[in-house]
Design a protein around this motif. Structure first.
Motif, PDB file in Angstrom:
ATOM      1  N   THR A  87      -2.635  20.126  -2.310  1.00  0.00           N
ATOM      2  CA  THR A  87      -2.001  19.975  -3.615  1.00  0.00           C
ATOM      3  C   THR A  87      -2.155  18.540  -4.103  1.00  0.00           C
ATOM      4  N   ALA A  88      -2.038  18.383  -5.387  1.00  0.00           N
ATOM      5  CA  ALA A  88      -2.062  17.048  -5.989  1.00  0.00           C
ATOM      6  C   ALA A  88      -1.374  17.142  -7.341  1.00  0.00           C
ATOM      7  N   CYS A  89      -0.541  16.180  -7.624  1.00  0.00           N
ATOM      8  CA  CYS A  89       0.107  16.185  -8.933  1.00  0.00           C
ATOM      9  C   CYS A  89      -0.745  15.379  -9.909  1.00  0.00           C
ATOM     10  N   LEU A  90      -0.227  15.183 -11.086  1.00  0.00           N
ATOM     11  CA  LEU A  90      -0.947  14.475 -12.139  1.00  0.00           C
ATOM     12  C   LEU A  90      -0.354  13.089 -12.352  1.00  0.00           C
ATOM     13  N   ALA A  91      -1.147  12.224 -12.930  1.00  0.00           N
ATOM     14  CA  ALA A  91      -0.674  10.897 -13.332  1.00  0.00           C
ATOM     15  C   ALA A  91      -0.837  10.771 -14.839  1.00  0.00           C
ATOM     16  N   LEU A  92       0.163  10.240 -15.494  1.00  0.00           N
ATOM     17  CA  LEU A  92       0.084   9.954 -16.924  1.00  0.00           C
ATOM     18  C   LEU A  92      -0.534   8.568 -17.069  1.00  0.00           C
ATOM     19  N   ILE A  93      -1.723   8.504 -17.662  1.00  0.00           N
ATOM     20  CA  ILE A  93      -2.441   7.235 -17.753  1.00  0.00           C
ATOM     21  C   ILE A  93      -2.818   6.927 -19.202  1.00  0.00           C
ATOM     22  N   VAL A  94      -2.928   5.637 -19.487  1.00  0.00           N
ATOM     23  CA  VAL A  94      -3.319   5.171 -20.821  1.00  0.00           C
ATOM     24  C   VAL A  94      -4.368   4.079 -20.657  1.00  0.00           C
ATOM     25  N   PRO A  95      -5.211   3.868 -21.673  1.00  0.00           N
ATOM     26  CA  PRO A  95      -6.165   2.756 -21.624  1.00  0.00           C
ATOM     27  C   PRO A  95      -5.440   1.442 -21.901  1.00  0.00           C
ATOM     28  N   PRO A  96      -6.030   0.318 -21.543  1.00  0.00           N
ATOM     29  CA  PRO A  96      -5.383  -0.977 -21.797  1.00  0.00           C
ATOM     30  C   PRO A  96      -5.081  -1.227 -23.271  1.00  0.00           C
ATOM     31  N   SER A  97      -5.802  -0.553 -24.162  1.00  0.00           N
ATOM     32  CA  SER A  97      -5.598  -0.779 -25.596  1.00  0.00           C
ATOM     33  C   SER A  97      -4.297  -0.175 -26.117  1.00  0.00           C
ATOM     34  N   VAL A  98      -3.687   0.727 -25.353  1.00  0.00           N
ATOM     35  CA  VAL A  98      -2.408   1.316 -25.767  1.00  0.00           C
ATOM     36  C   VAL A  98      -1.280   0.460 -25.191  1.00  0.00           C
ATOM     37  N   PRO A  99      -0.430  -0.120 -26.037  1.00  0.00           N
ATOM     38  CA  PRO A  99       0.591  -1.081 -25.581  1.00  0.00           C
ATOM     39  C   PRO A  99       1.846  -0.407 -25.037  1.00  0.00           C
ATOM     40  N   SER A 126     -12.355  16.592 -15.898  1.00  0.00           N
ATOM     41  CA  SER A 126     -11.722  15.285 -16.087  1.00  0.00           C
ATOM     42  C   SER A 126     -12.740  14.161 -16.141  1.00  0.00           C
ATOM     43  N   GLY A 127     -13.783  14.287 -15.322  1.00  0.00           N
ATOM     44  CA  GLY A 127     -14.796  13.236 -15.292  1.00  0.00           C
ATOM     45  C   GLY A 127     -15.465  13.039 -16.637  1.00  0.00           C
ATOM     46  N   ALA A 128     -15.631  14.124 -17.386  1.00  0.00           N
ATOM     47  CA  ALA A 128     -16.263  14.029 -18.702  1.00  0.00           C
ATOM     48  C   ALA A 128     -15.344  13.362 -19.722  1.00  0.00           C
ATOM     49  N   ALA A 129     -14.030  13.485 -19.523  1.00  0.00           N
ATOM     50  CA  ALA A 129     -13.068  12.900 -20.467  1.00  0.00           C
ATOM     51  C   ALA A 129     -12.846  11.411 -20.225  1.00  0.00           C
ATOM     52  N   MET A 130     -13.042  10.976 -18.987  1.00  0.00           N
ATOM     53  CA  MET A 130     -12.649   9.619 -18.619  1.00  0.00           C
ATOM     54  C   MET A 130     -13.332   8.512 -19.424  1.00  0.00           C
ATOM     55  N   PRO A 131     -14.636   8.587 -19.723  1.00  0.00           N
ATOM     56  CA  PRO A 131     -15.244   7.510 -20.519  1.00  0.00           C
ATOM     57  C   PRO A 131     -14.556   7.301 -21.869  1.00  0.00           C
ATOM     58  N   ASP A 132     -14.126   8.392 -22.502  1.00  0.00           N
ATOM     59  CA  ASP A 132     -13.448   8.255 -23.792  1.00  0.00           C
ATOM     60  C   ASP A 132     -12.057   7.660 -23.640  1.00  0.00           C
ATOM     61  N   LEU A 133     -11.408   7.925 -22.516  1.00  0.00           N
ATOM     62  CA  LEU A 133     -10.104   7.295 -22.284  1.00  0.00           C
ATOM     63  C   LEU A 133     -10.284   5.802 -22.023  1.00  0.00           C
ATOM     64  N   LEU A 134     -11.247   5.457 -21.187  1.00  0.00           N
ATOM     65  CA  LEU A 134     -11.465   4.049 -20.843  1.00  0.00           C
ATOM     66  C   LEU A 134     -11.833   3.220 -22.070  1.00  0.00           C
ATOM     67  N   SER A 135     -12.550   3.839 -22.998  1.00  0.00           N
ATOM     68  CA  SER A 135     -12.972   3.112 -24.199  1.00  0.00           C
ATOM     69  C   SER A 135     -11.877   3.038 -25.252  1.00  0.00           C
ATOM     70  N   LEU A 160      -8.734   4.008 -10.588  1.00  0.00           N
ATOM     71  CA  LEU A 160      -8.876   3.394 -11.907  1.00  0.00           C
ATOM     72  C   LEU A 160      -7.677   2.505 -12.226  1.00  0.00           C
ATOM     73  N   ALA A 161      -6.489   2.955 -11.828  1.00  0.00           N
ATOM     74  CA  ALA A 161      -5.289   2.153 -12.069  1.00  0.00           C
ATOM     75  C   ALA A 161      -5.305   0.885 -11.222  1.00  0.00           C
ATOM     76  N   ARG A 162      -5.750   1.011  -9.981  1.00  0.00           N
ATOM     77  CA  ARG A 162      -5.796  -0.160  -9.094  1.00  0.00           C
ATOM     78  C   ARG A 162      -6.789  -1.203  -9.581  1.00  0.00           C
ATOM     79  N   SER A 163      -7.854  -0.739 -10.235  1.00  0.00           N
ATOM     80  CA  SER A 163      -8.870  -1.667 -10.732  1.00  0.00           C
ATOM     81  C   SER A 163      -8.521  -2.232 -12.103  1.00  0.00           C
ATOM     82  N   GLY A 164      -7.432  -1.738 -12.707  1.00  0.00           N
ATOM     83  CA  GLY A 164      -7.013  -2.227 -14.011  1.00  0.00           C
ATOM     84  C   GLY A 164      -7.718  -1.581 -15.185  1.00  0.00           C
ATOM     85  N   LYS A 165      -8.512  -0.542 -14.923  1.00  0.00           N
ATOM     86  CA  LYS A 165      -9.234   0.117 -16.015  1.00  0.00           C
ATOM     87  C   LYS A 165      -8.320   1.012 -16.843  1.00  0.00           C
ATOM     88  N   VAL A 166      -7.247   1.517 -16.215  1.00  0.00           N
ATOM     89  CA  VAL A 166      -6.225   2.274 -16.936  1.00  0.00           C
ATOM     90  C   VAL A 166      -4.866   1.786 -16.459  1.00  0.00           C
TER      91      VAL A 166
END
Length: 324
Positions: free
Chosen positions: A124-136, A188-197, A213-219
């Motif tokens: 099992t795995a739950c979800l994480a709510l993530i945002v790009p750095p551009s969202v304050p 999800s992999g296809a969506a990630m570039p648009d989130l990162l940008s 991605l969160a650990r690297s600061g990308k989201v």
């Protein structure tokens, strides 16, 4: 019927039975195909590649991973449902491909329960709510306030329409009385570039793929949908802790073969996949992915499938999620 005719039919039956026994005892004598019904780069793909490599080692045969994305996982799943039930074609399914899709697509060309032989509940795995750095936003409440100020222009991506990510996002929006545009992808992999940008405003993604991605600061990770904090993300609050009562969504992963796969082959596959799941190197990999391994019998996975149908019916009815 003459004696000679009865003798001939009996001989044919004995030959067919012998062929079946030999085919099972000789299994596997050629490479296997492991279908991922989503695009490369997501957690289903990452987990599949770890397990398939270990399975190949234990079986002494190659296990080729093949991504067949589209239609909320239905394209790859149907491919396996129609495959020969000989133990050489498997699919890495989820609660959406093998449970909730039955609710969204009642007229599918295949039945995700009747047309498959469950092998093992991988984990099992739950979800994480993530945002790009551009969202304050640094927490869920700040994100909700920011979405409200966008007057419906905010957007979120999902692995597919009708996926657990889709349900989670609509649950957040409904509970907060705000609106955002849904953009479904083929994984999800296809969506990630648009989130990162920053083209997407937020996303509920699987915890395993979100953490690196969160650990690297990308989201920026704001919360997780587990009932309690995952050991892989002990500092990330749950949605309940963020003030959203009963907001718990935990997905599951399982491996399936076509229905009518011989029971001895299914049990061997189940045992070997469970062994691959618990391999020391696999266990280290699961820690980095935020994935909670389980491993089960074929019957336990079948029971989980059926139990989840009732849960997802209630969630879908409340959120009003539809697949266009």
């Amino acid at each position: 019927m003459s004696l000679s005719m009865r003798s001939a039919l009996a001989a044919v039956a004995m030959m067919a039975a012998a062929f079946g026994v030999n085919a099972q005892s000789d299994w596997p004598n050629r490479p296997l195909k492991w279908v991922v019904p989503f695009a490369p780069g997501g957690p289903t793909d990452s987990i599949s590649r770890v397990l398939s490599a270990r399975l190949a080692e234990s079986l002494g045969q190659g296990v080729a991973v093949e991504n067949r994305a589209g239609a909320s996982g239905a394209i790859g799943s149907e491919f396996v449902a129609r495959a020969a039930p000989d133990g050489y074609t498997l699919v890495f399914g989820t609660q959406s491909t093998h449970a909730s899709n039955l609710i969204f697509f009642p007229n599918m060309a295949f039945d995700p329960i009747r047309d498959f032989q469950p092998l093992t509940l991988v984990g099992t795995a739950c979800l994480a709510l993530i945002v790009p750095p551009s969202v304050p936003a640094t927490n869920v409440r700040e994100l909700v306030d920011w979405i409200a100020r966008q007057s419906g222009a905010a957007s979120y991506g999902t692995a597919a329409a009708g996926s657990s990510q889709h349900v989670a996002a609509e649950l957040l929006l409904r509970n907060s009385n705000v609106k955002a545009i849904h953009v479904p992808y083929k994984g999800s992999g296809a969506a990630m570039p648009d989130l990162l940008s920053g083209r997407l405003s937020f996303m509920f993604d699987n915890l395993p793929s979100s953490l690196p991605l969160a650990r690297s600061g990308k989201v920026r990770a704001l919360a997780q949908t587990c009932a309690k904090r995952s050991p892989a993300a002990p500092d990330l609050p749950t949605m309940v802790e963020a003030g959203f009562k009963d907001f718990v969504i935990e997905g599951w992963y399982g491996v399936f073969a076509p229905a009518r796969t011989p029971r001895p082959v299914a049990e061997r596959l189940s045992a070997e996949i469970n062994k691959a799941l618990r391999h020391p190197e696999s266990m280290e990999r699961w820690k980095t992915l935020g994935f909670d391994p389980i491993g089960s019998s074929p019957d336990a996975l079948a029971e989980r499938q059926r139990g989840d149908l009732d849960y997802w019916r209630r969630m879908i009815e409340f959120t009003g999620v539809k697949v266009e």
